[in-house]
Design a protein around this motif. Structure first.
Motif, PDB file in Angstrom:
ATOM      1  N   ASP B 142     101.941  57.013 -26.952  1.00 32.26           N
ATOM      2  CA  ASP B 142     102.310  58.424 -27.055  1.00 32.26           C
ATOM      3  C   ASP B 142     102.510  59.020 -25.650  1.00 32.26           C
ATOM      4  O   ASP B 142     101.575  59.036 -24.840  1.00 32.26           O
ATOM      5  CB  ASP B 142     101.174  59.163 -27.784  1.00 32.26           C
ATOM      6  CG  ASP B 142     101.552  60.588 -28.137  1.00 32.26           C
ATOM      7  OD1 ASP B 142     102.555  61.070 -27.582  1.00 32.26           O
ATOM      8  OD2 ASP B 142     100.843  61.206 -28.949  1.00 32.26           O
ATOM      9  N   PRO B 143     103.720  59.511 -25.330  1.00 36.13           N
ATOM     10  CA  PRO B 143     103.958  60.041 -23.980  1.00 36.13           C
ATOM     11  C   PRO B 143     103.047  61.227 -23.643  1.00 36.13           C
ATOM     12  O   PRO B 143     102.753  61.463 -22.472  1.00 36.13           O
ATOM     13  CB  PRO B 143     105.425  60.481 -24.013  1.00 36.13           C
ATOM     14  CG  PRO B 143     105.847  60.448 -25.430  1.00 36.13           C
ATOM     15  CD  PRO B 143     104.936  59.529 -26.159  1.00 36.13           C
ATOM     16  N   VAL B 144     102.577  61.929 -24.677  1.00 36.50           N
ATOM     17  CA  VAL B 144     101.661  63.060 -24.421  1.00 36.50           C
ATOM     18  C   VAL B 144     100.342  62.537 -23.842  1.00 36.50           C
ATOM     19  O   VAL B 144      99.743  63.145 -22.952  1.00 36.50           O
ATOM     20  CB  VAL B 144     101.405  63.851 -25.728  1.00 36.50           C
ATOM     21  CG1 VAL B 144     100.437  64.977 -25.492  1.00 36.50           C
ATOM     22  CG2 VAL B 144     102.705  64.404 -26.270  1.00 36.50           C
ATOM     23  N   LEU B 145      99.920  61.386 -24.360  1.00 33.11           N
ATOM     24  CA  LEU B 145      98.681  60.794 -23.830  1.00 33.11           C
ATOM     25  C   LEU B 145      98.853  60.347 -22.381  1.00 33.11           C
ATOM     26  O   LEU B 145      97.946  60.501 -21.560  1.00 33.11           O
ATOM     27  CB  LEU B 145      98.298  59.590 -24.690  1.00 33.11           C
ATOM     28  CG  LEU B 145      97.250  59.833 -25.765  1.00 33.11           C
ATOM     29  CD1 LEU B 145      97.100  58.612 -26.654  1.00 33.11           C
ATOM     30  CD2 LEU B 145      95.907  60.161 -25.132  1.00 33.11           C
ATOM     31  N   ASP B 147     100.910  61.714 -20.296  1.00 32.24           N
ATOM     32  CA  ASP B 147     100.903  62.962 -19.523  1.00 32.24           C
ATOM     33  C   ASP B 147      99.469  63.432 -19.289  1.00 32.24           C
ATOM     34  O   ASP B 147      99.124  63.885 -18.193  1.00 32.24           O
ATOM     35  CB  ASP B 147     101.686  64.062 -20.264  1.00 32.24           C
ATOM     36  CG  ASP B 147     103.182  63.933 -20.054  1.00 32.24           C
ATOM     37  OD1 ASP B 147     103.586  63.146 -19.177  1.00 32.24           O
ATOM     38  OD2 ASP B 147     103.940  64.606 -20.778  1.00 32.24           O
ATOM     39  N   ARG B 148      98.658  63.349 -20.343  1.00 33.56           N
ATOM     40  CA  ARG B 148      97.256  63.780 -20.196  1.00 33.56           C
ATOM     41  C   ARG B 148      96.584  62.965 -19.093  1.00 33.56           C
ATOM     42  O   ARG B 148      95.884  63.516 -18.237  1.00 33.56           O
ATOM     43  CB  ARG B 148      96.506  63.583 -21.528  1.00 33.56           C
ATOM     44  CG  ARG B 148      95.045  63.946 -21.434  1.00 33.56           C
ATOM     45  CD  ARG B 148      94.285  63.653 -22.734  1.00 33.56           C
ATOM     46  NE  ARG B 148      92.858  63.702 -22.501  1.00 33.56           N
ATOM     47  CZ  ARG B 148      91.940  63.220 -23.335  1.00 33.56           C
ATOM     48  NH1 ARG B 148      92.313  62.662 -24.471  1.00 33.56           N
ATOM     49  NH2 ARG B 148      90.668  63.287 -23.043  1.00 33.56           N
ATOM     50  N   MET B 149      96.822  61.651 -19.101  1.00 32.28           N
ATOM     51  CA  MET B 149      96.219  60.792 -18.082  1.00 32.28           C
ATOM     52  C   MET B 149      96.715  61.171 -16.686  1.00 32.28           C
ATOM     53  O   MET B 149      95.960  61.181 -15.726  1.00 32.28           O
ATOM     54  CB  MET B 149      96.568  59.318 -18.365  1.00 32.28           C
ATOM     55  CG  MET B 149      95.940  58.733 -19.600  1.00 32.28           C
ATOM     56  SD  MET B 149      94.150  58.635 -19.464  1.00 32.28           S
ATOM     57  CE  MET B 149      93.671  59.917 -20.547  1.00 32.28           C
ATOM     58  N   ARG B 150      98.007  61.498 -16.595  1.00 31.61           N
ATOM     59  CA  ARG B 150      98.569  61.856 -15.283  1.00 31.61           C
ATOM     60  C   ARG B 150      97.947  63.148 -14.757  1.00 31.61           C
ATOM     61  O   ARG B 150      97.669  63.260 -13.567  1.00 31.61           O
ATOM     62  CB  ARG B 150     100.092  62.002 -15.384  1.00 31.61           C
ATOM     63  CG  ARG B 150     100.801  60.650 -15.454  1.00 31.61           C
ATOM     64  CD  ARG B 150     102.290  60.840 -15.588  1.00 31.61           C
ATOM     65  NE  ARG B 150     102.875  61.528 -14.455  1.00 31.61           N
ATOM     66  CZ  ARG B 150     104.053  62.143 -14.488  1.00 31.61           C
ATOM     67  NH1 ARG B 150     104.770  62.128 -15.593  1.00 31.61           N
ATOM     68  NH2 ARG B 150     104.513  62.753 -13.430  1.00 31.61           N
ATOM     69  N   THR B 151      97.717  64.113 -15.654  1.00 28.12           N
ATOM     70  CA  THR B 151      97.126  65.369 -15.170  1.00 28.12           C
ATOM     71  C   THR B 151      95.666  65.158 -14.752  1.00 28.12           C
ATOM     72  O   THR B 151      95.109  65.982 -14.033  1.00 28.12           O
ATOM     73  CB  THR B 151      97.178  66.493 -16.233  1.00 28.12           C
ATOM     74  OG1 THR B 151      96.397  66.087 -17.356  1.00 28.12           O
ATOM     75  CG2 THR B 151      98.581  66.802 -16.667  1.00 28.12           C
ATOM     76  N   LEU B 152      95.073  64.056 -15.217  1.00 21.83           N
ATOM     77  CA  LEU B 152      93.691  63.760 -14.814  1.00 21.83           C
ATOM     78  C   LEU B 152      93.673  62.845 -13.591  1.00 21.83           C
ATOM     79  O   LEU B 152      92.625  62.377 -13.173  1.00 21.83           O
ATOM     80  CB  LEU B 152      92.932  63.107 -15.973  1.00 21.83           C
ATOM     81  CG  LEU B 152      92.779  63.974 -17.235  1.00 21.83           C
ATOM     82  CD1 LEU B 152      92.168  63.160 -18.371  1.00 21.83           C
ATOM     83  CD2 LEU B 152      91.919  65.195 -16.947  1.00 21.83           C
ATOM     84  N   ASN B 153      94.894  62.571 -13.077  1.00 14.36           N
ATOM     85  CA  ASN B 153      95.021  61.730 -11.892  1.00 14.36           C
ATOM     86  C   ASN B 153      94.507  60.305 -12.145  1.00 14.36           C
ATOM     87  O   ASN B 153      93.872  59.687 -11.293  1.00 14.36           O
ATOM     88  CB  ASN B 153      94.252  62.371 -10.724  1.00 14.36           C
ATOM     89  CG  ASN B 153      94.710  61.850  -9.398  1.00 14.36           C
ATOM     90  OD1 ASN B 153      95.891  61.587  -9.217  1.00 14.36           O
ATOM     91  ND2 ASN B 153      93.781  61.649  -8.480  1.00 14.36           N
TER      92      ASN B 153
END
Lengths: 263, 247
Positions: B142-145, B147-153
């Motif tokens: 899921d690309p949203v997941l 993205d979530r990981m990216r915002t958490l660095n």
């Protein structure tokens, strides 16, 4: 009609922000704004006005073509690195094979943050204490969104970015979750930025509503919502509220009908 | 386990099928042996049959392990090096579509009766569905997941370990259901070409000696192995995805 002075510092500062995709799509043009700490701001605008692009730039998921963005004095990427930003997406970003508790814990596993309150305490506060060992598919849409927001808040970020998190929910659940969220954010003095399509929701929850126009996305108008927080549910039927809703709706229509200087 | 019971019923009904076939045809026992003759052979030659079965199992399991190493290396590399995928994918399609008979003959002629050509054949038979599914699973996260990981660095490894791998696992397990049983068929085919041991060798031997009873016995053993392999994968699948079926 942008009333903010971008040089005064704050939780979120955006200076002359432009964003283009390739050479043909200009998503955002010359956006300037300033959001104070503890303020809750809603962005509203027609489809394709660049709301989500703006939020993605604030979250460090997209880079600006030109201009500057600061979150608590840092670039969005640095703010993410310092766990200063939490993002709740439109669709719950949950790992299917993890329980609600494990999904929330995932944020801590990645950030290595050690917040004062435990995951369990947070989930209790979010009203999902009984369901913390449930898997996402066992939870209702509203519950999943609560977990989604808990995932974005567990590492104690100062700024919470919300990309239409209640968009897929029925009206009543949406209203209840909105009320619950604003209460939570105000209590903890966090800065919130909400992308929404609902005028009612924007006016009810925010201290300011920013109306964007499309093609390319620009700030059309900033509407202050001078109703003191916390707001009771009954405010929705009061004249002040209804007038503000009508005002924002009028601005939204104007923003939708506004033609781009390019077109 | 309901599913296991169904398979047991299938095996128990095999002698009945053989019995009925004999009843409606006038084929001699040398071509269509009675069930008791096959059972007798299974018992009398149990020690030799066990040895050959273990040999086939060894080829199948080793080859399958190798296929998984190849699959994991390629699928993970494809995720991060798109150019490598563009370069390797046509090769995998070509290799997959070469008739195994030709490929097996070339390998046997080149390397003789050693373990290597047999392992290569098992790898070639099994790696394609594994690679196709795992590759798809890793990319279907899921690309949203993400993205979530990216915002958490999150680091690449964290994204892989915590998000991509759990998302790809159902795809990978679905491929095992097909590929693991194919590894046994692959091992038997490899032995059938050139070998002095294993179930494949027994098939060749039984054919040249016109021993239909032995052919049926080997068929029975090979089917048992494949079914056990399938059930093993299903059990692992149920254990891994217990959370899906929880009430």
């Amino acid at each position: 009609m942008v009333s903010n002075d971008p040089n005064t510092g704050g939780a979120v500062s955006v200076f002359n922000l432009c964003k283009s995709f390739g050479t043909s799509v200009e998503a955002l043009r010359d956006v300037n704004l300033q959001i104070k700490e503890g303020e809750f701001t809603a962005f509203i605008g027609p489809s394709g006005c660049g709301k989500t692009t703006l939020l993605r730039i604030l979250a460090g998921l997209e880079t600006a073509s030109s201009g500057e963005v600061q979150i608590l004095g840092n670039t969005p990427e640095a703010a993410c690195r310092k766990s200063q930003v939490g993002v709740a997406f439109q669709r719950p970003a949950l790992v299917e094979s993890r329980t609600a508790r494990e999904n929330v814990r995932l944020t801590l596993e990645i950030t290595k943050a050690r917040p004062n309150r435990s995951v369990e305490e947070l989930l209790e506060k979010f009203g999902i204490g009984q369901f913390m060992d449930s898997y996402p598919h066992e939870l209702s849409g509203g519950m999943q969104q609560r977990v989604n927001i808990a995932c974005a808040l567990v590492h104690d970020p100062k700024v919470l970015l919300l990309d239409e998190p209640f968009g897929a929910l029925d009206e009543l659940t949406r209203e209840k979750l909105g009320e619950w969220l604003i209460h939570l954010l105000k209590e903890e003095k966090r800065t919130g930025i909400l992308i929404t399509h609902s005028v009612d929701e924007a006016v009810y929850l925010s201290d300011r509503v920013i109306v964007l126009s499309a093609g390319p996305g620009r700030i059309h108008r900033i509407v202050d919502i001078p109703i003191p927080q916390p707001r009771s549910r009954s405010i929705r039927s009061e004249e002040t509220f209804l007038k503000l809703v009508a005002e924002v709706r009028r601005d939204l229509y104007a923003a939708t009908e506004q033609e781009s200087p390019n077109t | 386990m309901k599913e296991g019971f169904t398979y047991l019923l299938v095996f128990l009904s095999l002698p009945v099928v053989l019995f009925l076939l004999r009843a409606v045809s006038d084929l001699p026992a040398s071509i269509l042996p009675p069930p008791e003759m096959v059972a007798e052979l299974l018992w009398e030659e149990r020690s030799s049959l066990l040895g050959h079965t273990l040999e086939t199992l060894k080829i199948a399991l080793l080859g399958y392990a190798l296929a998984n190493v190849v699959t994991l290396s390629l699928a993970i590399s494809f995720l991060y090096f798109k150019r490598l995928e563009n370069f390797v994918t046509p090769w995998t399609v070509v290799v997959k579509n070469i008739p195994y008979v030709t490929l097996a003959s070339i390998l046997i002629v080149t390397m003789g009766d050693t373990i290597t050509p047999k392992l290569i054949i098992v790898v070639l038979v099994t790696f394609f569905p594994l690679l196709a599914n795992l590759n798809k699973g890793l990319k279907a996260t899921d690309p949203v997941l993400i993205d979530r990981m990216r915002t958490l660095n999150a680091s690449r490894w964290q994204v892989f370990r915590k998000v991509r791998w759990p998302s790809a696992l159902p795809y990978y397990m679905a491929a095992h259901e097909i590929a693991f049983t194919s590894s046994i068929v692959g091992a038997i085919v490899a032995e059938w070409f050139f070998s002095s041991k294993g179930l494949g060798f027994l098939i060749v031997q039984a054919t040249t000696e016109y021993r239909a009873d032995r052919l049926y016995a080997v068929t029975f053993i090979a089917s048992m192995l494949s079914v056990f392999a399938y059930i093993a994968i299903r059990l692992i699948d149920q254990k891994l995805f217990k959370w899906k079926h929880r009430n």
